[in-house]
Design an enzyme around this catalytic site. Structure first.
Site, PDB file in Angstrom:
ATOM      1  N   HIS A 154       0.850  -1.185   0.000  1.00 25.64           N
ATOM      2  CA  HIS A 154       0.000   0.000   0.000  1.00 25.64           C
ATOM      3  C   HIS A 154       0.890   1.241   0.000  1.00 25.64           C
ATOM      4  CE1 HIS A 154      -2.440   3.168   1.912  1.00 25.64           C
ATOM      5  NE2 HIS A 154      -3.517   2.499   1.524  1.00 25.64           N
ATOM      6  N   ARG A 197      -2.666   1.229  -4.633  1.00 28.51           N
ATOM      7  CA  ARG A 197      -2.458  -0.214  -4.653  1.00 28.51           C
ATOM      8  C   ARG A 197      -2.735  -0.725  -6.063  1.00 28.51           C
ATOM      9  NH1 ARG A 197      -6.682  -2.406  -0.618  1.00 28.51           N
ATOM     10  NH2 ARG A 197      -7.752  -0.454  -1.100  1.00 28.51           N
ATOM     11  N   LYS A 200      -6.250  -0.330  -8.382  1.00 28.02           N
ATOM     12  CA  LYS A 200      -7.080   0.712  -7.786  1.00 28.02           C
ATOM     13  C   LYS A 200      -7.057   1.958  -8.668  1.00 28.02           C
ATOM     14  CE  LYS A 200      -8.280  -1.521  -4.068  1.00 28.02           C
ATOM     15  NZ  LYS A 200      -9.691  -1.847  -3.737  1.00 28.02           N
ATOM     16  N   ASP A 203      -5.565   8.399  -7.160  1.00 25.37           N
ATOM     17  CA  ASP A 203      -6.033   9.264  -6.073  1.00 25.37           C
ATOM     18  C   ASP A 203      -4.994  10.356  -5.882  1.00 25.37           C
ATOM     19  OD1 ASP A 203      -6.569  10.462  -3.575  1.00 25.37           O
ATOM     20  OD2 ASP A 203      -7.377   8.622  -2.731  1.00 25.37           O
ATOM     21  N   CYS A 205      -4.004  12.090  -3.401  1.00 27.23           N
ATOM     22  CA  CYS A 205      -3.126  12.076  -2.226  1.00 27.23           C
ATOM     23  C   CYS A 205      -1.888  11.226  -2.457  1.00 27.23           C
ATOM     24  CB  CYS A 205      -3.874  11.611  -0.983  1.00 27.23           C
ATOM     25  SG  CYS A 205      -4.311   9.856  -0.943  1.00 27.23           S
ATOM     26  N   TYR A 206      -1.988  10.218  -3.350  1.00 21.42           N
ATOM     27  CA  TYR A 206      -0.822   9.382  -3.636  1.00 21.42           C
ATOM     28  C   TYR A 206       0.203  10.101  -4.495  1.00 21.42           C
ATOM     29  CZ  TYR A 206      -3.416   5.668  -1.436  1.00 21.42           C
ATOM     30  OH  TYR A 206      -4.103   4.932  -0.514  1.00 21.42           O
ATOM     31  N   ASP A 258      -9.290  14.461  -4.565  1.00 22.37           N
ATOM     32  CA  ASP A 258      -8.869  13.108  -4.922  1.00 22.37           C
ATOM     33  C   ASP A 258      -8.814  12.938  -6.441  1.00 22.37           C
ATOM     34  OD1 ASP A 258      -9.085  10.403  -5.713  1.00 22.37           O
ATOM     35  OD2 ASP A 258     -10.421   9.858  -4.096  1.00 22.37           O
ATOM     36  N   ASP A 265     -10.865  18.891   0.118  1.00 21.10           N
ATOM     37  CA  ASP A 265     -10.685  18.811   1.567  1.00 21.10           C
ATOM     38  C   ASP A 265      -9.240  19.153   1.886  1.00 21.10           C
ATOM     39  OD1 ASP A 265      -9.034  16.212   1.762  1.00 21.10           O
ATOM     40  OD2 ASP A 265     -10.814  15.519   0.685  1.00 21.10           O
ATOM     41  N   HIS A 268      -6.486  16.240   1.067  1.00 22.32           N
ATOM     42  CA  HIS A 268      -6.054  16.124  -0.327  1.00 22.32           C
ATOM     43  C   HIS A 268      -5.376  17.401  -0.817  1.00 22.32           C
ATOM     44  CE1 HIS A 268      -8.693  12.540  -0.387  1.00 22.32           C
ATOM     45  NE2 HIS A 268      -7.831  12.125  -1.295  1.00 22.32           N
TER      46      HIS A 268
END
Length: 350
Positions: A154, A197, A200, A203, A205-206, A258, A265, A268
């Site tokens: 992850h 991951r 998936k 996103d 944040c990654y 995201d 938010d 993020h």
């Protein structure tokens, strides 16, 4: 839930502002210090809000927020002796840490503990005895790290485990080549952003949790003498990541998100900006290259990829706290503690 995250909100907002190079008024910075002081547990460590139990995650957030402010008032908030006592109280015999008293074990806790201990100069060999071995056991067949041994790799856990190993000077214990292969495969060809991951969706944040791994790996491989490393760019497509963040993750009214269709938010916003900063800046002050997509006003300040606050604030905090002696924890009679010298040059690429 918001009352459990108030320490985090301080960090997410302050770090976003420092990346944007927007100054925080002195009065507001002082108010944040006073609020975080109320979040500090009488027995050490910080909670998500006043009156709550100490927890490693908001302890990390609070210490980072105070280091970003970087004033004497901010540094004085941190009770280093009690913080060390709290860290020992959540240390487990196998080298892992629980997030709080009676809480869960995962690799985030090892990173949070190592980060705050190194910034505030309270690291001791006993505190992190067997921690690197436990973190290595979280690396699985994919190459990334899971939250605990045996779980799926992850992005967030992999960053936390790798960054903790960098702080502890043990990153060579990881299988760096399989880790590099795993994280490089998480950048998606169509979107340009990162997934957390396998199989998936991307996103925002990654953009930090995954892209922030690449400077850590660059440094680790550089230390091992890898002659094939670039001296101008990281090992991911920096332009594509910037395009994903700038074109797909911005809310027209402000803030980041995201992916398209999601709400903005502070979480993020912080980590999209952090990933954008990593994608814009390569190297250190002696070897620095910038790649800015779009107008020059898109440029953010650099962020230290281990702690995710600006490098000068890391250096300032380490310099300040290394002038202070390391608190000696309660020990058996006749035993002794030696400090670990983290040094101010903990990360040559930042």
């Amino acid at each position: 839930l918001i009352f459990l995250l108030r320490s985090w909100l301080c960090y997410w907002i302050l770090h976003s502002l420092e990346l944007l190079e927007e100054p925080v008024p002195t009065s507001i910075a002082s108010d944040v210090c006073k609020f975080l002081a109320r979040c500090q547990s009488p027995t050490g460590g910080f909670a998500g809000g006043p009156g709550q139990a100490a927890h490693l995650a908001p302890t990390y957030a609070a210490v980072n927020a105070l280091c970003i402010i970087g004033t004497q008032e901010a540094y004085n908030v941190i009770d280093r002796e009690k913080l060390l006592s709290f860290l020992f109280s959540v240390k487990q015999p196998d080298g892992s840490f629980v997030m709080h008293g009676g809480g869960e074990v995962d690799v985030r806790s090892a990173y949070c503990a190592a980060s705050v201990a190194s910034l505030t100069n309270i690291m001791t060999p006993t505190l992190f005895q067997d921690t690197p071995t436990w973190i290595v056991s979280c690396q699985n067949w994919e190459g990334g790290l899971g939250g605990v041994p045996g779980l799926e790799a992850h992005g967030g856990y992999t960053f936390c485990g790798t960054a903790a190993m960098v702080i502890l000077g043990k990153e060579h214990m990881l299988d760096l080549k399989t880790l590099l292969r795993w994280v490089a495969s998480r950048q998606m060809r169509f979107e340009g952003g990162f997934q957390g991951r396998c199989n998936k969706l991307v996103d925002g944040c990654y953009s930090f949790w995954q892209a922030g791994l690449l400077p850590l790996l660059h440094r680790a491989l550089f230390k091992e003498g890898d002659s094939t490393l670039s001296l101008q760019k990281w090992m991911f497509e920096q332009q594509a990541l910037q395009e994903y963040i700038l074109l797909c993750c911005q809310n027209t009214a402000g803030g980041l998100l995201d992916k398209p269709g999601k709400s903005r938010d502070f979480y993020h916003t912080c980590y999209c900006l952090s990933g954008l900063s990593v994608a814009q800046h390569f190297g250190n002050m002696d070897l620095h290259h910038e790649l800015i997509v779009g107008q020059e006003e898109n440029r953010l300040a650099p962020s230290h990829p281990v702690y995710n606050i600006c490098p000068e604030k890391v250096a300032q905090a380490i310099q300040h706290f290394h002038q202070l002696s390391v608190p000696v924890p309660a020990q058996k009679e006749g035993s002794s503690e030696e400090t670990i010298d983290t040094g101010s040059d903990i990360f040559p690429f930042c």
